[in-house]
Design a protein around this motif. Structure first.
Motif, PDB file in Angstrom:
ATOM      1  N   LEU A 107       0.876  -1.115  -0.155  1.00 15.51           N
ATOM      2  CA  LEU A 107      -0.033  -0.020  -0.041  1.00 15.51           C
ATOM      3  C   LEU A 107       0.943   1.294  -0.033  1.00 15.51           C
ATOM      4  CD1 LEU A 107      -2.386  -1.365   2.604  1.00 15.51           C
ATOM      5  CD2 LEU A 107      -3.146  -0.688   0.242  1.00 15.51           C
ATOM      6  N   TYR A 131      -3.360   4.515   5.554  1.00 16.92           N
ATOM      7  CA  TYR A 131      -3.537   5.326   4.358  1.00 16.92           C
ATOM      8  C   TYR A 131      -3.486   6.832   4.573  1.00 16.92           C
ATOM      9  CZ  TYR A 131      -6.511   1.157   3.756  1.00 16.92           C
ATOM     10  OH  TYR A 131      -7.041  -0.100   3.569  1.00 16.92           O
ATOM     11  N   ASP A 205      -7.553  -2.751  -0.952  1.00 17.95           N
ATOM     12  CA  ASP A 205      -6.827  -3.388  -0.010  1.00 17.95           C
ATOM     13  C   ASP A 205      -7.795  -4.507   0.218  1.00 17.95           C
ATOM     14  OD1 ASP A 205      -6.101  -4.404   2.469  1.00 17.95           O
ATOM     15  OD2 ASP A 205      -5.802  -2.518   3.368  1.00 17.95           O
ATOM     16  N   TYR A 208      -8.710  -8.975   3.886  1.00 16.99           N
ATOM     17  CA  TYR A 208      -9.548  -9.856   4.501  1.00 16.99           C
ATOM     18  C   TYR A 208     -10.435 -10.722   3.295  1.00 16.99           C
ATOM     19  CZ  TYR A 208      -8.157  -7.186   8.726  1.00 16.99           C
ATOM     20  OH  TYR A 208      -7.199  -6.462   9.542  1.00 16.99           O
TER      21      TYR A 208
HETATM   22  N1  PMP Z   1      -4.851  -3.285   5.568  1.00 16.03           N
HETATM   23  C1  PMP Z   1      -5.824  -3.503   6.404  1.00 16.03           C
HETATM   24  C2  PMP Z   1      -7.023  -2.969   6.282  1.00 16.03           C
HETATM   25  C3  PMP Z   1      -5.320  -4.053   7.498  1.00 16.03           C
HETATM   26  O1  PMP Z   1      -6.296  -4.189   8.752  1.00 16.03           O
HETATM   27  C4  PMP Z   1      -3.857  -4.401   7.631  1.00 16.03           C
HETATM   28  C5  PMP Z   1      -3.342  -5.086   9.140  1.00 16.03           C
HETATM   29  N2  PMP Z   1      -3.168  -6.143   9.171  1.00 16.03           N
HETATM   30  C6  PMP Z   1      -2.937  -4.223   6.760  1.00 16.03           C
HETATM   31  C7  PMP Z   1      -3.379  -3.607   5.527  1.00 16.03           C
HETATM   32  C8  PMP Z   1      -1.536  -4.540   6.745  1.00 16.03           C
HETATM   33  O2  PMP Z   1      -1.344  -5.802   6.528  1.00 16.03           O
HETATM   34  P1  PMP Z   1       0.115  -6.693   6.648  1.00 16.03           P
HETATM   35  O3  PMP Z   1       0.067  -6.948   7.967  1.00 16.03           O
HETATM   36  O4  PMP Z   1      -0.035  -7.857   5.630  1.00 16.03           O
HETATM   37  O5  PMP Z   1       0.992  -5.524   6.364  1.00 16.03           O
END
Ligand code: PMP
Ligand code: GLN
Length: 392
Positions: A107, A131, A205, A208
């Motif tokens: 991101l 973000y 993103d 989930y």
């Molecule tokens: N996006 C969202 C909506 C999240 O809740 C998270 C936290 N896990 C992330 C991105 C970051 O993901 P990662 O742990 O794979 O860096």
């Protein structure tokens, strides 16, 4: 230097509002007070044996030096197959998939690659705290479209008003953190219409993507007509495989957009986590088997937590997916969720996250609080009992 001025703040000005992440603050409070941690979203159990075994095998078979900057080829190929098998998306495993250090890096690299000063980035609010921080890091400007309870849908007119000539990027998150909302077919259609009409880029993103409940279905925005060519789709293994500490993420999409992300990503971490990349490559083809038990047990734990919070008088917004349940604590006489969450460890021995930090205007989420349901049932029950006792 003026000796009376005191030490200057060394942090660059545009990052000062983002000095401390709420997750760090609340997890530190949980550790300090021995509280039940329903704050930061991570499972309190180990991943399935197949996932652990894959990492041990990778560690023991020589995968311990730098991976290619693009990510190990087996994982890029597995991501391409996953996108095709589940969603019918055709991505080139060489040029259309980039492996990253978690979705976080994907991101950040995407926003830094695509946006600069003068650009606006439209996000759904409440938004994951990263973000706003990476938009500020890029020197761009954040614009929000608010998801409103109880359904946490957006007003199409608010979206149309927000996306315009200055918009460079629309950053969408579904299933959504913190609300647990899964965008409906209608919402996706409207989002696609607006993005096409304004000819903007999109980052979605979808970390989930596998954790949706009831009869909800996750549909990537990139699958809608005219969207693939403008969309970068981000996901990671953290939530799907219960390995949030491994930080294996990826971004996929059209080659020219992925190449832009790659240009930035190589100067952030270059690469990382070789054995974990190899391990995830080994499980992604069968990920539906890995995640099936998790999804059903998480759905039961969502219900346990929602029912428990309702039993102590809270208004609960039952999520369609994710690790999180949002509740309104106003019925406890609370007027400020941030203060409430800062006092909660001492008062009740429980940690939660105040949703107001995920809004541009904290007033919009003043009494909303996020509780993580990705913990063991007895841990959730203990938290509810402690909350009930503290607010009886
Ligand atoms: N996006 C969202 C909506 C999240 O809740 C998270 C936290 N896990 C992330 C991105 C970051 O993901 P990662 O742990 O794979 O860096
Ligand atoms: N995604 C996790 C959450 O929302 C935490 C991520 C983090 O600590 N940055 O709770």
């Amino acid at each position: 230097m003026n000796p009376d001025a005191g030490p200057a703040d060394p942090l660059v000005e545009r990052m000062r509002p983002f000095r401390s992440s709420i997750f760090a603050e609340m997890t530190a409070a949980a550790v300090r007070t021995g509280s039940v941690n329903l704050g930061q979203g991570f499972p309190d159990t180990d991943p399935p044996a197949a996932v652990l075994d894959a990492a041990v095998a990778a560690l023991r078979s020589g995968h311990n030096q730098y991976p290619p900057g693009t990510g190990v080829p087996e994982l890029r190929a597995a991501v391409a197959r996953h996108q095709h098998r589940r969603y019918g998306l055709e991505v080139d495993p060489e040029l259309g998939v980039q492996i990253t250090v978690g979705a976080t890096e994907a991101l950040a690299a995407a926003v830094l690659a695509l946006c600069g000063p003068g650009d606006e980035v439209v996000v759904l609010e409440p938004y994951f705290d990263l973000y706003a921080a990476v938009v500020a890091l890029a020197g761009a400007t954040l614009r929000t479209v608010t998801l409103r309870p109880p359904e946490y849908t957006f007003d199409p007119e608010e979206l149309r008003a927000a996306v315009g000539a200055r918009t460079r990027l629309v950053l969408v998150n579904s299933p959504h953190n913190p609300t647990g909302h899964v965008l409906s077919a209608d919402e996706l259609r409207i989002l696609a219409e607006v993005c096409r009409a304004a000819d903007v880029l999109v980052v979605t993103d979808e970390v989930y993507e596998h954790l949706v409940f009831d009869d909800h279905r996750h549909v990537p925005l990139a699958t809608l007509p005219g969207m693939f060519e403008r969309t970068l789709t981000v996901s990671s293994a953290g939530k799907t495989c219960s390995v949030t500490g491994w930080k294996v993420g990826w971004v996929s999409g059209p080659a020219e957009l992925v190449q832009a992300v790659r240009a930035v990503k190589q100067h952030l971490t270059y690469s990382g986590g070789t054995p974990f990349q190899v391990a995830i490559a080994g499980v992604l083809d069968d990920v539906e088997d890995v995640v099936a038990d998790l999804r059903s047990s998480l759905e039961r734990r969502r219900d346990l937590l929602c029912d428990g919070l309702e039993s102590i008088g809270l208004r609960v917004f039952r999520p369609d997916g994710t690790y999180f349940v949002t509740a309104d604590v106003a019925s406890l006489g609370v007027t400020d969720g941030l203060e409430f969450c800062r006092e909660l460890p001492e008062r009740a021995g429980v940690v939660a996250i105040p949703n107001q930090v995920f809004y541009a205007d904290p007033a919009d989420g003043r009494t909303l609080v996020r509780f993580a349901c990705c913990k063991q049932p007895e841990v959730l029950a203990e938290a509810v009992e402690r909350l009930g006792a503290a607010f009886a």
